[in-house]
Design a protein around this motif. Structure first.
Motif, PDB file in Angstrom:
ATOM      1  N   MET A 364     107.472   3.941  52.874  1.00 21.95           N
ATOM      2  CA  MET A 364     107.147   4.290  54.255  1.00 21.95           C
ATOM      3  C   MET A 364     105.685   4.721  54.341  1.00 21.95           C
ATOM      4  O   MET A 364     105.236   5.582  53.583  1.00 21.95           O
ATOM      5  N   TYR A 365     104.945   4.074  55.261  1.00 17.06           N
ATOM      6  CA  TYR A 365     103.564   4.440  55.561  1.00 17.06           C
ATOM      7  C   TYR A 365     103.576   5.135  56.920  1.00 17.06           C
ATOM      8  O   TYR A 365     103.837   4.502  57.947  1.00 17.06           O
ATOM      9  N   LEU A 366     103.285   6.431  56.911  1.00 21.73           N
ATOM     10  CA  LEU A 366     103.493   7.250  58.100  1.00 21.73           C
ATOM     11  C   LEU A 366     102.210   7.997  58.468  1.00 21.73           C
ATOM     12  O   LEU A 366     101.933   9.083  57.944  1.00 21.73           O
ATOM     13  N   PRO A 367     101.416   7.450  59.378  1.00 18.73           N
ATOM     14  CA  PRO A 367     100.334   8.255  59.959  1.00 18.73           C
ATOM     15  C   PRO A 367     100.958   9.368  60.819  1.00 18.73           C
ATOM     16  O   PRO A 367     101.673   9.102  61.779  1.00 18.73           O
ATOM     17  N   LEU A 368     100.697  10.620  60.452  1.00 15.87           N
ATOM     18  CA  LEU A 368     101.333  11.760  61.110  1.00 15.87           C
ATOM     19  C   LEU A 368     100.395  12.374  62.149  1.00 15.87           C
ATOM     20  O   LEU A 368      99.186  12.477  61.939  1.00 15.87           O
ATOM     21  N   TYR A 369     100.998  12.799  63.255  1.00 13.40           N
ATOM     22  CA  TYR A 369     100.254  13.447  64.336  1.00 13.40           C
ATOM     23  C   TYR A 369     101.051  14.670  64.789  1.00 13.40           C
ATOM     24  O   TYR A 369     102.277  14.621  64.857  1.00 13.40           O
ATOM     25  N   GLY A 370     100.335  15.740  65.131  1.00 12.95           N
ATOM     26  CA  GLY A 370     101.034  16.902  65.647  1.00 12.95           C
ATOM     27  C   GLY A 370     100.574  18.198  65.016  1.00 12.95           C
ATOM     28  O   GLY A 370      99.383  18.407  64.760  1.00 12.95           O
ATOM     29  N   GLU A 371     101.539  19.073  64.721  1.00 13.48           N
ATOM     30  CA  GLU A 371     101.261  20.409  64.195  1.00 13.48           C
ATOM     31  C   GLU A 371     101.502  20.439  62.689  1.00 13.48           C
ATOM     32  O   GLU A 371     102.647  20.294  62.244  1.00 13.48           O
ATOM     33  N   PRO A 372     100.460  20.610  61.880  1.00 16.17           N
ATOM     34  CA  PRO A 372     100.626  20.591  60.416  1.00 16.17           C
ATOM     35  C   PRO A 372     101.593  21.646  59.903  1.00 16.17           C
ATOM     36  O   PRO A 372     102.178  21.472  58.830  1.00 16.17           O
ATOM     37  N   LYS A 373     101.775  22.759  60.642  1.00 12.99           N
ATOM     38  CA  LYS A 373     102.659  23.820  60.176  1.00 12.99           C
ATOM     39  C   LYS A 373     104.106  23.613  60.607  1.00 12.99           C
ATOM     40  O   LYS A 373     104.982  24.409  60.242  1.00 12.99           O
ATOM     41  N   SER A 374     104.375  22.557  61.374  1.00 16.62           N
ATOM     42  CA  SER A 374     105.743  22.284  61.804  1.00 16.62           C
ATOM     43  C   SER A 374     106.576  21.782  60.625  1.00 16.62           C
ATOM     44  O   SER A 374     106.158  20.879  59.887  1.00 16.62           O
ATOM     45  N   ILE A 375     107.740  22.368  60.441  1.00 16.75           N
ATOM     46  CA  ILE A 375     108.618  22.014  59.325  1.00 16.75           C
ATOM     47  C   ILE A 375     109.711  21.053  59.770  1.00 16.75           C
ATOM     48  O   ILE A 375     109.978  20.041  59.127  1.00 16.75           O
ATOM     49  N   SER A 376     110.324  21.361  60.881  1.00 14.08           N
ATOM     50  CA  SER A 376     111.490  20.587  61.307  1.00 14.08           C
ATOM     51  C   SER A 376     111.141  19.148  61.646  1.00 14.08           C
ATOM     52  O   SER A 376     111.965  18.242  61.471  1.00 14.08           O
ATOM     53  N   GLY A 377     109.915  18.901  62.120  1.00 16.03           N
ATOM     54  CA  GLY A 377     109.544  17.528  62.461  1.00 16.03           C
ATOM     55  C   GLY A 377     109.571  16.600  61.266  1.00 16.03           C
ATOM     56  O   GLY A 377     110.017  15.457  61.346  1.00 16.03           O
ATOM     57  N   ILE A 378     109.102  17.103  60.110  1.00 12.40           N
ATOM     58  CA  ILE A 378     109.093  16.276  58.897  1.00 12.40           C
ATOM     59  C   ILE A 378     110.463  16.236  58.229  1.00 12.40           C
ATOM     60  O   ILE A 378     110.845  15.222  57.634  1.00 12.40           O
ATOM     61  N   LEU A 379     111.206  17.314  58.328  1.00 17.55           N
ATOM     62  CA  LEU A 379     112.518  17.340  57.673  1.00 17.55           C
ATOM     63  C   LEU A 379     113.491  16.333  58.277  1.00 17.55           C
ATOM     64  O   LEU A 379     114.576  16.119  57.727  1.00 17.55           O
ATOM     65  N   ARG A 380     113.126  15.731  59.390  1.00 17.13           N
ATOM     66  CA  ARG A 380     113.962  14.638  59.912  1.00 17.13           C
ATOM     67  C   ARG A 380     114.025  13.477  58.929  1.00 17.13           C
ATOM     68  O   ARG A 380     114.964  12.683  58.955  1.00 17.13           O
ATOM     69  N   LEU A 381     113.020  13.358  58.057  1.00  8.82           N
ATOM     70  CA  LEU A 381     113.018  12.283  57.063  1.00  8.82           C
ATOM     71  C   LEU A 381     114.082  12.473  55.991  1.00  8.82           C
ATOM     72  O   LEU A 381     114.374  11.543  55.240  1.00  8.82           O
TER      73      LEU A 381
END
Length: 493
Positions: A364-381
């Protein structure tokens, strides 16, 4: 006596050699007109024809200028015609301008020398021609059809920028009806490559390529009120490639049993309905759309690049978790490129009963946008482990964000038992806080994990980290997992 004479001859020969050393420049040879040596033109015509067929198009055509004999031989065994800027104009010669008019004149002059129509294996035209050159191009296409060419390339994209599709009213209209005329024949066509032309798919003439194996359409404009490109009834079609074409839909009128490879890039499709039960490779660059491939059981590799949505916070994770498992359930190796938005508001996601039942390798190649300190957004993976029960290798490549020195694991989620995962690679691991939470979740969930590589460098496009930031990220990762029971598994680059 014989041995003594032989010894004298050898000594005499050595003396002659020593006496002639340094005098090689003065030695001259006279041509013997009665020589019995075999010359190249003395070989049988079938051998000479085989030699010519192995030369490049430019080299073989130059051989036809040696003599009348070679010209007759070249005409009789000419099996490929390649008309490009490199073959029609002498490299480095600036006395002749590389204009479209001069190109057309040279091609016309070349074809007049053939006189007859040989059976061609390859016919290529690659130059930046347009609709105003229709009179010339039509003559070349008729010659190609009468010559029963097997591999045809009509590519007028030179001079057009990469992402420019161009106006339809300036493109040459490719005459499909020429191949269905009394003098033409389409049954011999095996590959057809069309670039920067107009195509009238409302005509039934497209269905005449019954033995077509490879079809490539690049920057094609379609004439008529087109709702969907209906592929021809080509039971022999093995590879389909369509790129940079404004095409509403793609479907088949019957199952294509031999279709193995499909590539669809920047076509802005609204729907895909293919019946390809033996498909092995699928490549798609498009906005998220539902698609059907006919449940290919032999699908080995798929590359999906999802274009960004226009809506705010509109990443494609729901689509990846629902539509892709339903359409690519049997794929073995999958690569996904998609933007991902990381916000605390994005905690939920859609789930489905469909699974990647045969998936072994996921990248997976994932350009990320948003809040670097957000945990729940990435844990969706983390749902990927549940979605691919047979997964053995996982690669995550991300960018964006920054490096947080004072961050520690918070252990948000309970682990999900996964018995197949062996190797994990995460690049850009130090730029988002949630990535370390995700890595820790995978470590606790994968019972047979052999190695996890955490790379602080960003390996995909976008802003790169400076050297000192990479060093800080590396130390941060070491501090996070210091004293953990997984140190024998983790490798920090």
């Amino acid at each position: 006596m014989a041995k003594q004479k032989e010894g004298v001859d050898k000594r005499t020969a050595r003396k002659m050699i020593r006496s002639t050393e340094g005098c090689a420049k003065s030695i001259t040879f006279e041509r013997n007109n009665k020589s019995d040596a075999v010359q190249l033109h003395d070989l049988p015509n079938d051998i000479l024809g085989s030699i010519l067929s192995r030369l490049t198009f430019r080299a073989s055509s130059q051989m036809g200028l040696v003599s009348h004999t070679w010209r007759r031989l070249w005409r009789s065994c000419c099996r490929k015609l390649v008309f490009t800027g490199a073959t029609m104009f002498q490299p480095g010669n600036r006395s002749i301008k590389h204009t479209r008019t001069n190109f057309a004149m040279r091609v016309n002059s070349f074809l007049r020398q053939l006189r007859t129509h040989p059976t061609l294996n390859k016919f290529v035209i690659k130059f930046g021609l347009r609709r105003k050159h229709t009179r010339h191009v039509n003559r070349w296409i008729r010659f190609c059809s009468v010559s029963r060419a097997r591999h045809i390339t009509i590519n007028f994209t030179p001079g057009v920028k990469d992402f420019v599709m161009g106006p339809a009213n300036s493109k040459y209209i490719f005459p499909l009806n020429v191949f269905s005329g009394p003098e033409g024949s389409s049954t011999h066509v095996r590959t057809l490559h069309l670039g920067y032309v107009c195509l009238d798919t409302t005509s039934s003439d497209f269905m005449i390529f019954a033995n077509l194996k490879k079809l490539t359409l690049h920057k094609i404009s379609f004439l008529g009120d087109l709702q969907c490109l209906m592929l021809p009834e080509c039971n022999s079609l093995e590879c389909l490639s369509i790129s940079f074409c404004s095409l509403p839909g793609l479907s088949t009128c019957q199952p294509l049993q031999r279709l193995r490879c499909v590539r669809l890039h920047y076509c802005y499709l609204k729907k895909i309905e293919l019946e390809a039960p033996n498909l092995t490779s699928f490549d798609l660059t498009n906005q998220p759309i539902p698609f059907v491939l006919g449940g290919p059981l032999k699908l080995m590799e798929a590359n999906i690049k999802l274009l960004a949505k226009d809506s705010p916070y509109g990443d494609n994770l729901d689509y990846i978790y629902t539509e892709l498992p339903a359409a690519l359930s049997h794929v073995h190796k999958l690569s996904i490129t998609s933007d991902l938005f990381i916000y605390d508001q994005l905690q939920g996601f859609s789930k489905t009963s469909a699974r990647f039942i045969n998936l072994r390798h996921l990248t997976m190649y994932l350009p990320l946008y948003g809040e670097p300190k957000s945990i729940s957004g990435i844990l969706r993976l983390a749902y990927l482990l549940e979605l691919a029960p047979a997964l053995e290798e996982l690669e995550l490549h991300v960018n964006g964000g920054g490096v947080d020195v004072g961050w520690a694991l918070r252990r948000h989620m309970l682990p999900y038992s996964h018995n197949r995962l062996k190797r994990v690679l995460i690049s850009g691991a130090s730029v988002w806080d949630g990535l370390m939470e995700l890595a820790y979740y995978i470590l606790r969930s994968a019972n047979r994990l052999e190695s996890m590589v955490l790379d602080p460098k960003i390996r995909i496009g976008g802003p790169q980290l400076d050297g000192w930031m990479i060093d800080i990220g590396r130390e941060t990762i070491k501090n996070i997992f210091e004293g953990e029971e997984f140190q024998s598994i983790i490798t920090i680059l």
